[in-house]
Design a protein around this motif. Structure first.
Motif, short mmCIF file in Angstrom:
data_model
loop_
_atom_site.label_atom_id
_atom_site.label_comp_id
_atom_site.label_asym_id
_atom_site.label_seq_id
_atom_site.Cartn_x
_atom_site.Cartn_y
_atom_site.Cartn_z
N ARG A 8 0.86 -1.18 0.00
CA ARG A 8 0.00 0.00 0.00
C ARG A 8 0.90 1.23 0.00
O ARG A 8 2.07 1.16 0.39
CB ARG A 8 -0.89 0.00 1.24
N VAL A 9 0.37 2.34 -0.41
CA VAL A 9 1.16 3.57 -0.45
C VAL A 9 1.76 3.87 0.92
O VAL A 9 2.91 4.28 1.02
CB VAL A 9 0.31 4.76 -0.97
N ASP A 10 1.02 3.60 1.99
CA ASP A 10 1.55 3.89 3.32
C ASP A 10 2.65 2.93 3.76
O ASP A 10 3.26 3.12 4.81
CB ASP A 10 0.42 3.98 4.37
N ASN A 14 8.37 2.40 4.97
CA ASN A 14 8.95 1.22 5.61
C ASN A 14 9.69 0.33 4.60
O ASN A 14 10.67 -0.33 4.96
CB ASN A 14 7.87 0.43 6.34
N MET A 15 9.21 0.30 3.36
CA MET A 15 9.96 -0.42 2.31
C MET A 15 11.32 0.23 2.11
O MET A 15 12.34 -0.45 2.02
CB MET A 15 9.19 -0.41 0.99
N GLN A 16 11.33 1.56 2.06
CA GLN A 16 12.58 2.27 1.88
C GLN A 16 13.52 2.02 3.06
O GLN A 16 14.72 1.81 2.87
CB GLN A 16 12.32 3.77 1.72
N ALA A 17 12.98 1.98 4.27
CA ALA A 17 13.80 1.70 5.45
C ALA A 17 14.40 0.29 5.37
O ALA A 17 15.58 0.09 5.69
CB ALA A 17 12.97 1.86 6.72
N CYS A 18 13.62 -0.67 4.91
CA CYS A 18 14.11 -2.04 4.72
C CYS A 18 15.23 -2.05 3.69
O CYS A 18 16.27 -2.68 3.89
CB CYS A 18 12.95 -2.94 4.31
N ASN A 19 15.03 -1.32 2.60
CA ASN A 19 16.05 -1.22 1.56
C ASN A 19 17.34 -0.64 2.12
O ASN A 19 18.44 -1.14 1.86
CB ASN A 19 15.52 -0.36 0.41
N HIS A 44 4.91 -6.16 -3.53
CA HIS A 44 4.46 -6.96 -2.40
C HIS A 44 5.40 -6.73 -1.21
O HIS A 44 6.57 -6.43 -1.40
CB HIS A 44 4.44 -8.45 -2.76
N VAL A 45 4.84 -6.91 -0.02
CA VAL A 45 5.63 -6.78 1.19
C VAL A 45 5.44 -8.04 2.04
O VAL A 45 4.42 -8.73 1.95
CB VAL A 45 5.24 -5.53 2.01
N TYR A 55 10.39 -6.92 1.04
CA TYR A 55 9.58 -6.35 -0.04
C TYR A 55 10.15 -6.80 -1.38
O TYR A 55 11.30 -7.22 -1.49
CB TYR A 55 9.57 -4.81 0.02
N VAL A 56 9.31 -6.68 -2.40
CA VAL A 56 9.77 -6.80 -3.78
C VAL A 56 9.21 -5.61 -4.55
O VAL A 56 8.03 -5.27 -4.43
CB VAL A 56 9.36 -8.15 -4.44
N LEU A 57 10.09 -4.95 -5.26
CA LEU A 57 9.75 -3.80 -6.10
C LEU A 57 9.90 -4.28 -7.54
O LEU A 57 10.98 -4.67 -7.95
CB LEU A 57 10.74 -2.66 -5.79
N ALA A 58 8.80 -4.30 -8.27
CA ALA A 58 8.82 -4.86 -9.62
C ALA A 58 8.09 -3.94 -10.59
O ALA A 58 7.31 -3.08 -10.17
CB ALA A 58 8.18 -6.24 -9.62
#
Length: 182
Positions: A8-10, A14-19, A44-45, A55-58
């Motif tokens: 989700r956008v929110d 947290n995805m960026q922090a994981c990265n 997906h997270v 996460y996966v950024l695709a």
């Protein structure tokens, strides 16, 4: 318990922090936003106790729309070796096929990243296509460009040739001939 779900956008912060915790290659928030707005079905997270642990950024290739691409995947160290990266990759690949009709997926990986290479080759069926010198700029290193064919669901079974044949006529026994008594 860890669950795999659509991003989700929110989740983007947290995805960026994981990265930032997992990878040398980092992206600014605009890049995450571009992905989630363009291909929301593909991000997906992995979530555990309300926290993003992977996460996966695709995305889909903008010039060859039947090709998907894994931009980035990461799983926090305490959550590795649980199969989360495989599940994240499979979720993204399934969405590529179902939503965009993708027939192939590609990715780049550092040549020194043996764990990722094993995952991609042994578990997920990717093959090395080429070596891209100095692909990574931060902590400079070469990358393998990897690709795999995606399988769509098997076609619906056609008519059963045996079932299509008409039933034979019912069996009618021949009347027995009686011997004449003499």
């Amino acid at each position: 318990m860890v669950t795999i779900r659509l991003c989700r956008v929110d989740d983007l912060v947290n995805m960026q922090a994981c990265n930032l915790q997992c990878l040398a290659e980092n992206y600014d928030m605009r890049y995450y936003m571009y992905h989630v707005l363009s291909w929301p079905q593909l991000l997906h997270v992995a979530e555990a106790a309300g926290n993003i642990v992977g996460y996966v950024l695709a995305k889909m290739d903008e010039t060859n729309t039947s090709d998907g691409h894994i931009t980035s995947i990461a799983v926090l160290r305490p959550f590795r070796k649980l199969g989360l990266a495989t599940k994240l990759m499979e979720a993204a690949q399934k969405a590529m096929v179902e939503c965009f009709g993708a027939t192939r997926v590609s990715l780049h990986v550092r040549v020194s990243n043996r764990a990722a290479l094993a995952l991609y080759q042994r578990s997920l069926g990717f093959e090395v296509v080429s070596l891209e010198p100095r692909y990574y700029r931060i902590e400079p290193e070469d990358a393998f460009f990897m690709r795999k064919a995606l399988q769509s669901d098997p076609p619906e079974p056609g008519p059963d040739p045996v079932a299509e044949k008409p039933d034979p006529p019912p069996f009618k026994p021949e009347p027995r001939k009686r011997k004449k008594k003499q």
